[in-house]
Design an enzyme around this catalytic site. Structure first.
Site, PDB file in Angstrom:
ATOM      1  N   CYS A 152     -81.833 -30.702 -27.932  1.00  0.00           N
ATOM      2  CA  CYS A 152     -81.538 -32.093 -28.325  1.00  0.00           C
ATOM      3  C   CYS A 152     -82.779 -32.977 -28.255  1.00  0.00           C
ATOM      4  O   CYS A 152     -83.055 -33.762 -29.153  1.00  0.00           O
ATOM      5  CB  CYS A 152     -80.526 -32.702 -27.358  1.00  0.00           C
ATOM      6  SG  CYS A 152     -78.897 -32.027 -27.462  1.00  0.00           S
ATOM      7  N   VAL A 156     -84.177 -35.336 -31.140  1.00  0.00           N
ATOM      8  CA  VAL A 156     -83.998 -36.789 -31.101  1.00  0.00           C
ATOM      9  C   VAL A 156     -85.324 -37.488 -31.414  1.00  0.00           C
ATOM     10  O   VAL A 156     -85.363 -38.479 -32.151  1.00  0.00           O
ATOM     11  CB  VAL A 156     -83.444 -37.237 -29.719  1.00  0.00           C
ATOM     12  CG1 VAL A 156     -83.559 -38.741 -29.550  1.00  0.00           C
ATOM     13  CG2 VAL A 156     -81.994 -36.811 -29.579  1.00  0.00           C
TER      14      VAL A 156
END
Ligand code: SF4
Length: 511
Positions: A152, A156
């Site tokens: 993640c 991001v």
């Protein structure tokens, strides 16, 4: 003390000893639990239709999703190639989770490295972590290929894998000619099934791009993300050998997750050789054993001229028939009598046990292909897969499942639930009870809560050992699945016979 050096107790028994019971009793008031009667009242209410409707109206919260995140699938796909090291760009804790998840299931070590991004990398980007990390991984672990995926955090902040890998090569931390395929695997969308697909396509496109395709008569088989891959891949290979089909299992984790104890740690074992993976470009066809694991990969193979086909987890009679007939159609090879005999034996076993199988009801959860394949097999046994739930499935899957139910006389009370979690499953089982649950180890809490036996047939299986060493695919695999189901049915029968309701009169020797 109950625990001494001479008498070591596992915590299962240790916490039942008087001093621990007394300690838990002392702590209880501080835990602020409501009175037992109130807990029971709420628990009873959560088993009602009223609560079920509220539970299914839930939008902003997921409880116990039956899925993992994309990079886990990417690590699994990469593990099936010769001397390939997974390099996950992102936080270290995430990678510890993939390794432990796979190790706990297969009871084997699982290697994967991380670029160990921390706060500074989150602010300024992870380029330095990637450049140094690739160099260290290459020097320390001597892989033939490094497969890069992302957590993640890297997604991001939008790190650009292609340019980072190129930078590492131009700075000389890794050789220019080292194979470093990559896949962006944002964990906040999709699941491990999508991550598998992304990494598979990433590896194949890295090996195949700009190469001339000269078609041969080989077949590529992509197994998909499968907790039983150790035995299922070998079973697939055995069936193809019996048919005389030349095939390449593309990403074969069988040896990587089943290394022998011979005194030497093998960080890499087996896998599809890079030469075979490169040559797989020339195959006449690519067959996927799990369509939802390989959507993009199959599209890619088709765009290069491969004939493509797919199964939804080839378990049971019809699904194995379909697979073998598809292979026969693509290769022109006949299905040998040995496989016909195996088919007959599976059908015979199903017929022998028909009295116990017919009309049994099931709740199934897991990946979309697994749930489809399992439901199909259960319908073949005369059972009713009433609640079929897949957190990582889509509406198209629900429609396919609906068509499957409609194709069987036992399917009319069955329903598929895409995008739901195991707390939804609890409501389904509480309001419309079934005889058996089929899924992963995570189903054990449903088993305890609702007193419905669990058959462990889906990844991950953490609390039982070595199931993955026996196939579930093909006719032989079908037999093993059948036995697992029947054992639960007959064990439940024995325990019912001994219960107050059964009165102990029918605790029979012969069933
Ligand atoms: S969901 Fe994101 S943070 Fe959690 S383990 Fe997966 S990659 Fe890491």
């Amino acid at each position: 003390m109950s625990q001494t050096a001479e008498k070591i107790l596992d915590h299962t028994l240790l916490f039942g000893e008087p001093e621990y019971k007394e300690m838990f009793a002392r702590k209880a008031p501080g835990e602020g639990m409501p009175p037992k009667e109130r807990v029971q009242q709420v628990d009873d209410w959560t088993r009602t239709w009223e609560y079920r409707e509220r539970n299914f109206a839930r939008e902003a919260l997921t409880v116990n999703p039956a899925k993992a995140c994309q990079p886990l699938g990417a690590v699994f796909a990469a593990a099936g190639f010769e001397r390939t090291l997974s390099f996950v760009h992102g936080s270290q804790g995430c990678v510890a989770y993939y390794r432990s998840h796979l190790s706990r299931h297969f009871k084997e070590p699982c290697s994967a490295v991380s670029s160990s991004m921390t706060e500074d990398a989150a602010v300024f980007g992870g380029l330095n972590n990637m450049v140094d990390g690739l160099g260290n991984a290459h020097r320390l672990y001597a892989p033939k290929m490094i497969a890069v995926s992302t957590t993640c955090m890297a997604e991001v902040i939008g790190d650009d894998l292609q340019s980072f890998i190129q930078t590492a090569k131009s700075k000389g931390t890794i050789p220019n000619d080292l194979d470093v395929p990559f896949a962006h695997t944002p964990a906040f969308v999709g699941s491990h099934v999508v991550g598998y697909d992304n990494m598979m396509k990433g590896i194949l496109s890295h090996l195949w791009t700009d190469k001339q395709r000269v078609e041969d008569d080989r077949l590529n088989i992509i197994p998909g993300f499968d907790g039983f891959a150790v035995a299922n891949n070998r079973e697939l290979q055995r069936m193809m050998d019996l048919m005389g089909v030349s095939c390449t299992i593309v990403s074969d984790v069988a040896d990587q997750f089943d290394t022998p104890a011979n005194g030497e740690y093998q960080m890499y074992s087996g896998g599809t050789t890079l030469d075979a993976a490169k040559a797989a470009l020339n195959a006449k066809a690519t067959l996927s054993m799990q369509e939802y694991c390989t959507t993009k990969t199959l599209e890619y193979a088709a765009s290069l001229g491969h004939a493509v086909g797919s199964s939804h987890y080839p378990m049971g009679v019809g699904a194995t028939d379909d697979l073998l007939m598809k292979v026969s159609e693509l290769t022109g090879k006949a299905i040998p009598s040995k496989l016909e005999v195996e088919r007959g034996r599976l059908v015979d076993a199903m017929a022998d046990s028909q009295g116990w199988l017919h009309g049994k009801t099931y709740g199934i959860f897991g990946d979309p292909d697994f749930v489809f394949g399992m439901a199909r097999f259960i319908l073949e046994t005369g059972g009713e897969p009433r609640h079929c739930l897949s957190t990582n499935a889509n509406k198209g899957w629900e429609e396919k499942m609906g068509a499957l139910f409609a194709s069987s006389p036992f399917g009319n009370k069955c329903k598929a639930w895409a995008g739901k979690d195991l707390w939804h499953m609890r409501s389904l089982l509480a309001t419309e009870p079934v005889d058996l649950i089929v899924g992963s180890s995570y189903g054990k809490y449903l088993e305890r809560d609702l007193n419905v036996p669990l058959v462990r047939l889906a990844f991950p299986i953490f609390d039982r050992h070595h199931h993955h060493r026996f196939p579930t695919w093909g006719y032989q695999g079908g037999l093993r699945v059948l036995v697992a189901i029947l054992d639960k049915i007959l064990e439940k029968l024995d325990s019912d016979a001994l219960s107050d309701r059964g009165g102990g009169r029918s605790y029979d020797l012969t069933r």
